[in-house]
Design an enzyme around this catalytic site. Structure first.
Site, PDB file in Angstrom:
ATOM      1  N   TRP A 103       0.834  -1.216   0.000  1.00 29.97           N
ATOM      2  CA  TRP A 103       0.000   0.000   0.000  1.00 29.97           C
ATOM      3  C   TRP A 103       0.860   1.254   0.000  1.00 29.97           C
ATOM      4  CZ3 TRP A 103      -4.286  -1.395  -1.886  1.00 29.97           C
ATOM      5  CH2 TRP A 103      -4.889  -2.602  -1.507  1.00 29.97           C
ATOM      6  N   ASP A 140      -1.903   6.642   6.074  1.00 32.58           N
ATOM      7  CA  ASP A 140      -2.900   5.685   5.611  1.00 32.58           C
ATOM      8  C   ASP A 140      -3.123   4.724   6.777  1.00 32.58           C
ATOM      9  OD1 ASP A 140      -4.395   3.641   4.579  1.00 32.58           O
ATOM     10  OD2 ASP A 140      -3.000   3.112   2.968  1.00 32.58           O
ATOM     11  N   LYS A 192     -12.084  -2.165   6.849  1.00 32.84           N
ATOM     12  CA  LYS A 192     -11.282  -3.041   7.699  1.00 32.84           C
ATOM     13  C   LYS A 192     -11.744  -2.934   9.157  1.00 32.84           C
ATOM     14  CE  LYS A 192      -8.582  -3.443   3.986  1.00 32.84           C
ATOM     15  NZ  LYS A 192      -7.707  -2.579   3.233  1.00 32.84           N
TER      16      LYS A 192
HETATM   17  C1  LIG Z   1      -7.154  -2.144   2.020  1.00 36.14           C
HETATM   18  C2  LIG Z   1      -6.144  -1.078   2.104  1.00 36.14           C
HETATM   19  C3  LIG Z   1      -6.043  -0.071   1.132  1.00 36.14           C
HETATM   20  C4  LIG Z   1      -6.938  -0.035  -0.087  1.00 36.14           C
HETATM   21  O1  LIG Z   1      -8.194   0.379   0.274  1.00 36.14           O
HETATM   22  P1  LIG Z   1      -9.343   0.591  -0.821  1.00 36.14           P
HETATM   23  O2  LIG Z   1     -10.436   1.131   0.027  1.00 36.14           O
HETATM   24  O3  LIG Z   1      -9.631  -0.744  -1.414  1.00 36.14           O
HETATM   25  O4  LIG Z   1      -8.843   1.564  -1.807  1.00 36.14           O
HETATM   26  C5  LIG Z   1      -5.094   0.909   1.296  1.00 36.14           C
HETATM   27  N1  LIG Z   1      -4.260   0.917   2.352  1.00 36.14           N
HETATM   28  C6  LIG Z   1      -4.307  -0.046   3.301  1.00 36.14           C
HETATM   29  C7  LIG Z   1      -3.368   0.013   4.448  1.00 36.14           C
HETATM   30  C8  LIG Z   1      -5.249  -1.068   3.210  1.00 36.14           C
HETATM   31  O5  LIG Z   1      -5.310  -2.018   4.143  1.00 36.14           O
END
Ligand SMILES: *Cc1c(COP(=O)(O)O)cnc(C)c1O
Length: 359
Positions: free
Chosen positions: A102, A172, A196
């Site tokens: 990511w 993030d 998540k």
């Molecule tokens: C799942 C995830 C993403 C991607 O998220 P989307 O909502 O599918 O764009 C980005 N960063 C992390 C740390 C993730 O776990």
């Protein structure tokens, strides 16, 4: 109602009480004779949900009046681009700490808009390591320092905020948001896809400080990509139902005692699982112990055949979604806030039985 032990990495398990509440309200929302799904996002009902979710989030995190809360669409993946688009240009630089898939994707997007200074890359170590502050390098005058707090795929996590090298942190936090308190003073912006640890897919939470937005780049930014647009007013239709669900999850977190209560329970779950992995060599953790995630617990067995057997026998005992990410293989148990201690205990019991039979 039968519920299995769900270890999905995302969209992930939600509190059963929240699902039940939403189910009850789905067809006829609070005696209005319509579903919330059929109601204007300008209605008093949705306005209340939006305000409640905003204030609950700020309260849980201890965010002061400088902070704004936005409920946007497009996932965390869209924020990779939006953050860079708002703050970078050809003469500006941001630090990026690369700790996994990511982070790398965020770097790729930032490179489209400005200069990326790689503070650290864990790529050569198969992303099994989280850097300490003395391993980080920083550009002079960076606008921000970006990091991924929890690496969902590899199963690593910053145990605390990294140094930003004098620049505000941009994080993030998709896969550990609200699993623990944050030191809000260190951040300029935090974003997280809800699916998540926070709610259903469809909404991305962005927390941004007004004082950080003073550093927005000067060039024009397309209206919908400009954070200020969404601060000034409800610009377009938000993901109404997803925000409604997030609001109930936030209420559930508050009722359970807030973020400090979740630190305790998340520690307990992770300790149980890693304790079982570390008993001998039958199960092998995939990352450095000091880097281990309390949200995504990754491990391997002796062979891929053994891992296949593990997954299929686990499924027979209602332990589901334990397969590692397709890019790395192995086993991954995602044990977010809403994954109950009970489920982790059931998994540990199964691991003991499986070891006894196959060691
Ligand atoms: C799942 C995830 C993403 C991607 O998220 P989307 O909502 O599918 O764009 C980005 N960063 C992390 C740390 C993730 O776990």
């Amino acid at each position: 109602m039968k519920r299995v032990h769900n270890f999905s990495a995302g969209p992930a398990t939600l509190p059963a009480s929240v699902l039940e509440k939403a189910a009850k309200e789905l067809v006829n929302y609070r005696d209005k004779g319509v579903s919330l799904l059929e109601m204007s996002h300008r209605s008093p009902e949705y306005t209340e949900i939006n305000e409640q979710a905003t204030s609950r989030l700020k309260q849980l995190l201890g965010a002061d009046d400088d902070w704004e809360v936005l409920f946007l669409q497009g996932g965390a993946s869209t924020q990779f681009m939006v953050v860079a688009h708002n703050f970078l240009n050809n003469s500006r630089t941001a630090n990026y700490i690369d700790t996994g898939v990511w982070s790398s994707k965020a770097i790729k997007e930032a490179n489209l808009f400005g200069n990326v200074y790689t503070s650290f890359s864990g790529k050569d170590g198969d992303y099994g390591h989280i850097p300490s502050n003395d391993e980080l390098n920083f550009a002079n005058d960076a606008v921000y320092t970006h990091f991924t707090s929890n690496n969902t795929i590899f199963g690593t996590q910053f145990q605390t905020e990294p140094d930003g090298g004098g620049a505000p942190l941009v994080c993030d936090a998709s896969s550990d948001f609200l699993s623990r308190p944050l030191d809000m003073d260190k951040y300029g912006l935090i974003y997280a896809g809800a699916q998540k640890n926070l709610g259903p897919a469809g909404v991305t939470v962005v927390l941004v400080r007004n004082s950080f937005l003073e550093k927005q780049r000067g060039e024009a930014i397309p209206t919908i990509l400009n954070y200020k647009t969404h601060i000034q007013k409800l610009f377009n239709t938000p993901p109404v139902f997803a925000v409604y669900m997030v609001n109930y999850v936030l209420e559930w977190i508050q009722e359970k005692g807030g973020l400090n209560a979740f630190v305790k329970i998340n520690n307990e779950k992770a300790d149980l699982l890693y304790g079982e992995i570390d008993k001998d060599d039958f199960y092998r953790g995939t990352v450095e112990k000091a880097a281990r995630s309390k949200m995504n617990v990754t491990f391997r067995l002796d062979s891929e055949d053994m891992e296949k057997a593990f997954l299929s026998e686990a499924a027979k005992e209602d332990l589901v979604a334990l397969k590692g990410h397709r890019s790395v293989g192995g086993i991954r148990a995602s044990i977010y806030n809403a994954c109950e201690l009970n489920s982790v205990k059931a998994l540990v019991d199964f691991m003991q039985k499986f070891r006894a039979k196959n060691a």
